[in-house]
Design a protein around this motif. Structure first.
Motif, PDB file in Angstrom:
ATOM      1  N   LYS A 141       2.285   2.062  -3.401  1.00 34.95           N
ATOM      2  CA  LYS A 141       1.291   2.703  -4.290  1.00 34.95           C
ATOM      3  C   LYS A 141       1.249   4.209  -4.022  1.00 34.95           C
ATOM      4  CE  LYS A 141      -1.831  -1.216  -4.846  1.00 34.95           C
ATOM      5  NZ  LYS A 141      -2.997  -1.847  -4.229  1.00 34.95           N
TER       6      LYS A 141
ATOM      7  N   GLU B  73       0.848  -1.195   0.000  1.00 34.24           N
ATOM      8  CA  GLU B  73       0.000   0.000   0.000  1.00 34.24           C
ATOM      9  C   GLU B  73       0.893   1.258   0.000  1.00 34.24           C
ATOM     10  OE1 GLU B  73      -2.685   0.037   3.335  1.00 34.24           O
ATOM     11  OE2 GLU B  73      -3.475   2.012   2.792  1.00 34.24           O
TER      12      GLU B  73
ATOM     13  N   LYS C 104       4.389   5.987  -5.260  1.00 34.85           N
ATOM     14  CA  LYS C 104       4.449   6.119  -6.728  1.00 34.85           C
ATOM     15  C   LYS C 104       3.749   7.389  -7.201  1.00 34.85           C
ATOM     16  CE  LYS C 104       5.432   1.467  -8.247  1.00 34.85           C
ATOM     17  NZ  LYS C 104       4.855   0.155  -8.525  1.00 34.85           N
ATOM     18  N   GLN C 105       2.835   7.878  -6.389  1.00 35.33           N
ATOM     19  CA  GLN C 105       2.142   9.123  -6.752  1.00 35.33           C
ATOM     20  C   GLN C 105       3.082  10.330  -6.598  1.00 35.33           C
ATOM     21  OE1 GLN C 105      -1.281   9.115  -4.200  1.00 35.33           O
ATOM     22  NE2 GLN C 105      -2.094   7.232  -5.087  1.00 35.33           N
TER      23      GLN C 105
END
Lengths: 420, 230
Positions: free
Chosen positions: B42, B39, B45-46
C-alpha cells in the motif's frame, strides 16, 4: 566408470581365450575318447601288414594262427594277384570270395569292398594285400584338395581364429560403448542425487527401474533438504530477529564497554547459529557451493575485509601478512566455506581475547603453503562449545587440508594447504 | 541529512521502531515502516519510496513474494533483510531482483553503510559531489576541488578507483577489488600500479598526502574512503 569398463574388457578377453582353450580341450578329449572307445578297438587292434606278410613268407604266424587272430578280431585278409584272382586269404566272408577286376580294385582301395572297409598294400611282387574290417565299424573318407587350396586352408584356420577374435573384440567394444552411453547418465544421476545439478533421468531405454528409482530418490532428498532448510530457517528466524533487536538496542546504550560486551555476545550466538547451520549441512553431505581454483591471497583478503566490514572489532586489530612468493599461489576451494573458516577463526579471536588484541593472519611457506591465525592469548578454554573450531576442522577436511591447533600460551590454528 | 525516503518492512514491531529511530538518528529524514507485505505494498503504491529494506520471513505475504510484485513495475532498490543466510537463499534473493542482502543479526552501522552504498549505485545523479575533509570530488566533471580552491583533473582510472571507494565509503575495499575495478580480471601483479594511482589520488584530495585523512590504508588488506557524510 572407465576403470570398470577396462576391467570388464580384460575379463572378457580372458574369457574368450579360456573359451577357446575349453573348446580345444573338449575336441582333444573327445578324440581321445573315440580312440579308446569300444568301436575304435576294432580298428586299433588290426594286425599289421608286416605280420601278414611274415606269415605268408612263413617267418611269422602260421596260417592257422593267423586265421585265429583275424577271426578273434572279426578281421580278414586276402591277397589278390595282378590278374584279379585270390591267391590266399583268411577269415574271408563268403561274399568276397570272388574274382576282382581292375575297376573293383580301384573302387575298394579308396572306398569299401562290398560294404567292408579295407586297407590295401601293394607287395613287391605286384600282388595286392587287402586287410578288411567288419561292416559299419570303420569309416573311410577320402578327401581331395588342390595343393594350393590345401595350403590356403592350413593358413585359413588360424586366420579365421584371429578374425573371429577381432570380430568378437569389435562387437564387444561396440556393446561396451553403447552400455557406457546408457550408464553414464545413470552414474551422473547418482553423483548429483539431491543436488541442484541433478536433472531428472529420461525414463526410457535400458535400466528403466534404476532410472525411476533415482528420480524418486532425488525427489525425496530434495524434499528433505527443503524441509531441513525451512526448519533451520524457522529456528534461525526465531533466534536472529531478537538478536537484531538486541544488537540495534546497543546503539542506544551510552556505556561503550557495556554496549561492546552485549555486541560480542550477540556475535557469539550469531556465530553459533551460523556454525550449527553449516555443520548440519555438511553432515547431510551437502556441498554448499562449488570448488574452483582461486588465487588464495585474493580470497583471503576478501574474506578478511568482509569480516572487518561486518563486525565491530572495537579496539582489536587484524593484521594480514601474505608472503610475496605466495601472492600467486592458487588452490581449489569453495570461497563461501573458506570465508566461514576464516570467520570462525577470527570470531574466536575476537570473542576470547581482551580489547586491544592483535589477531595475526599469515599465509607463509613451510614445506608448502600454510595459513595461520594467531591469537596472542589462549583464552578459548574460558567458554565456548567448540562448535566453531569443529567446523573449521570439517571445512579444512572438506578441502583436503589439515588443521592443527597449537597452544603454547598463545592460541594458533594452522591450516596446511596442499597444492592444486 | 539524507533526503532519500526509506521503507523498512519487518513483522517485528520492536525492531521496526528501533531501526526507524536509528536511521533517523543517522540522518535519514524520511523513514516509514510496515509490519507485513500487504501494508508495504500500500505504501509503495503511493510511489514515495526511494529504497526498501525488506524482511523475508513475514506472515500473509512474505518478502520474496512482495519483491516479485515490486519488480513487476518498479526498479526501487531493495535490500533483503533475513534470517536465512545460506548461499541458496542469497542467490534466490538476487534472482528475485534484490540489490543487496543482509543477514540478521546485523550491526546498525553495517545496515546504514549498505543503505548508503545501494542509494549511491541506484541514484548516481544524486551523488556526483562527494565531500571529503579537504576537498570536494565531482564525479560528473572528473575533478577534485581542494578547499584552498585548487582544482585537479582525475584520470579515468583514478575516477574509477575513487568511485569504487565512494560506493563502499566507510568500509574497507580490498586491494583485489580495487585492482579488478581498475583493470578487470587477472589483477595479479597490478598492486604496485594501484599504489601509484592511490598516491596520485592522495596528492589531489589530501591536505598532506603523507598523512592521509580521507583515503586510509588498511595495511595488507586494502583502502577505505572516509567522507564527511559518513
Amino acid at each position: 566408470m572407465i576403470e570398470y569398463f577396462r576391467k570388464n574388457l580384460v575379463q572378457s578377453v580372458l574369457l574368450f581365450v579360456l573359451f577357446a582353450f575349453f573348446n580345444l580341450a573338449v575336441f582333444v578329449g573327445f578324440t581321445v575318447y573315440l580312440a579308446w572307445s569300444e568301436s575304435s578297438e576294432t580298428y586299433e587292434e588290426r594286425l599289421s601288414f608286416d605280420t601278414i606278410e611274415d606269415s605268408l613268407a612263413g617267418t611269422g604266424l602260421n596260417a592257422n594262427e593267423l586265421e585265429e587272430e583275424l577271426k578273434r578280431r572279426g578281421h580278414f585278409y586276402l591277397l589278390i594277384a595282378s590278374d584279379g584272382s585270390i591267391i590266399s586269404s583268411a577269415a574271408l566272408p563268403e561274399e568276397l570270395n570272388t574274382h576282382y577286376t581292375l575297376s573293383d580294385v580301384a573302387s575298394f582301395s579308396r572306398w569299401y569292398l562290398k560294404g567292408y572297409p579295407v586297407n590295401t598294400k601293394i607287395l613287391g611282387s605286384g600282388e595286392l594285400l587287402v586287410y578288411g574290417f567288419p561292416k559299419d565299424k570303420v569309416v573311410k573318407y577320402a578327401l581331395t584338395f588342390p595343393t594350393t587350396g590345401f595350403v590356403q586352408t592350413l593358413i585359413f584356420f588360424p586366420l579365421l581364429l584371429v578374425v573371429n577374435f577381432l570380430f568378437f573384440l569389435f562387437l564387444f567394444l561396440r556393446r561396451q560403448k553403447n552400455t557406457q552411453k546408457e550408464v553414464r547418465p545413470v552414474l551422473e544421476g547418482i553423483q548429483g542425487l539431491g543436488s541442484k545439478d541433478f536433472s531428472p533421468l529420461d525414463e526410457t531405454g535400458n535400466f528403466l527401474d534404476l532410472k525411476r528409482a533415482l528420480n524418486k530418490t532425488d525427489k525425496i532428498l530434495k524434499q528433505k533438504e527443503a524441509d531441513r532448510r525451512d526448519w533451520i530457517g524457522g529456528i534461525s528466524h526465531d533466534v536472529r530477529t531478537p538478536l537484531s533487536v538486541i544488537s540495534a538496542s546497543c546503539e542506544l546504550i551510552k556505556n561503550e564497554e557495556l554496549s561492546r560486551r552485549i555486541r560480542l555476545n550477540v556475535l557469539k550466538i550469531k556465530n553459533l547459529v551460523d556454525s550449527l547451520n553449516l555443520q548440519n549441512k555438511l553432515n547431510y553431505g551437502i556441498s554448499p557451493g562449488k570448488t574452483e581454483t582461486y588465487r588464495l591471497s585474493s580470497v583471503l583478503r576478501e574474506s578478511a575485509v568482509g569480516f572487518i566490514n561486518e563486525n565491530d572489532l572495537g579496539s582489536c586489530e587484524l593484521k594480514l601478512i601474505v608472503e610475496p612468493e605466495l601472492e600467486s599461489f592458487k588452490t581449489a576451494l569453495d570461497p563461501y566455506l573458506f570465508g566461514r573458516l576464516l570467520n570462525n577463526l577470527l570470531n574466536n579471536g575476537l570473542v576470547h581475547n581482551p580489547d586491544g588484541t592483535v589477531i595475526t593472519v599469515r599465509l607463509y611457506n613451510d614445506h608448502g603453503p600454510v595459513l595461520s591465525v594467531l591469537n596472542p592469548i589462549d583464552g578459548s578454554s574460558r567458554s565456548g562449545t567448540g562448535v566453531g573450531l569443529a567446523l573449521v576442522e570439517k571445512i579444512a577436511k572438506y578441502h583436503g587440508w589439515e588443521s592443527q591447533i597449537i597452544r603454547d600460551g598463545r592460541f594458533e590454528v594452522r591450516i596446511i594447504l596442499t597444492s592444486p | 541529512m539524507n533526503p532519500e525516503r526509506i521503507l523498512f518492512v519487518d513483522d517485528d514491531g520492536e525492531l521496526r521502531e528501533l531501526i526507524k529511530d536509528l536511521l533517523s538518528a543517522h540522518g535519514f529524514k524520511s523513514v516509514t515502516t510496515a509490519g507485513d507485505g500487504i501494508e508495504a505494498l500500500k505504501i509503495l503504491k503511493q510511489g514515495k519510496t526511494d529504497l526498501v529494506v525488506l524482511d523475508v520471513m513475514m506472515p500473509h505475504l512474505d518478502g520474496l513474494d512482495l519483491l516479485k510484485i515490486i519488480r513487476e513495475n518498479s526498479n526501487v532498490p531493495v535490500i533483503l533483510l533475513t534470517a536465512k543466510g545460506e548461499d541458496e537463499d542469497r542467490i534466490q534473493g538476487f534472482e528475485y531482483g534484490a540489490d543487496d542482502y543482509l543477514v540478521k543479526p546485523f550491526l546498525t552501522k553495517e545496515l546504514i553503510l549498505r543503505i548508503k552504498a545501494v542509494l549511491r549505485r541506484a541514484y548516481p545523479g544524486h551523488h556526483n559531489k562527494v565531500l571529503l575533509d579537504f576537498c570536494e570530488i565531482r564525479f560528473d566533471k572528473a575533478e577534485a576541488l581542494k578547499n584552498d580552491g585548487t582544482s585537479y583533473n582525475l584520470t579515468a582510472k583514478e575516477s574509477k578507483i575513487l568511485k569504487k571507494l565512494y560506493e563502499n565509503s566507510g568500509c574497507i575495499v580490498s586491494l583485489d577489488a580495487l585492482c579488478e575495478c581498475a583493470i578487470g580480471e587477472n589483477t595479479y601483479g597490478y598492486e604496485n600500479t594501484l599504489m601509484s594511482h592511490i598516491r596520485h589520488i592522495r596528492e589531489k584530495i589530501e591536505e598532506d598526502p603523507s598523512r592521509p585523512k580521507s583515503l586510509i590504508t588498511v595495511r595488507g588488506l586494502g583502502y577505505k574512503l572516509v567522507t564527511k557524510n559518513d
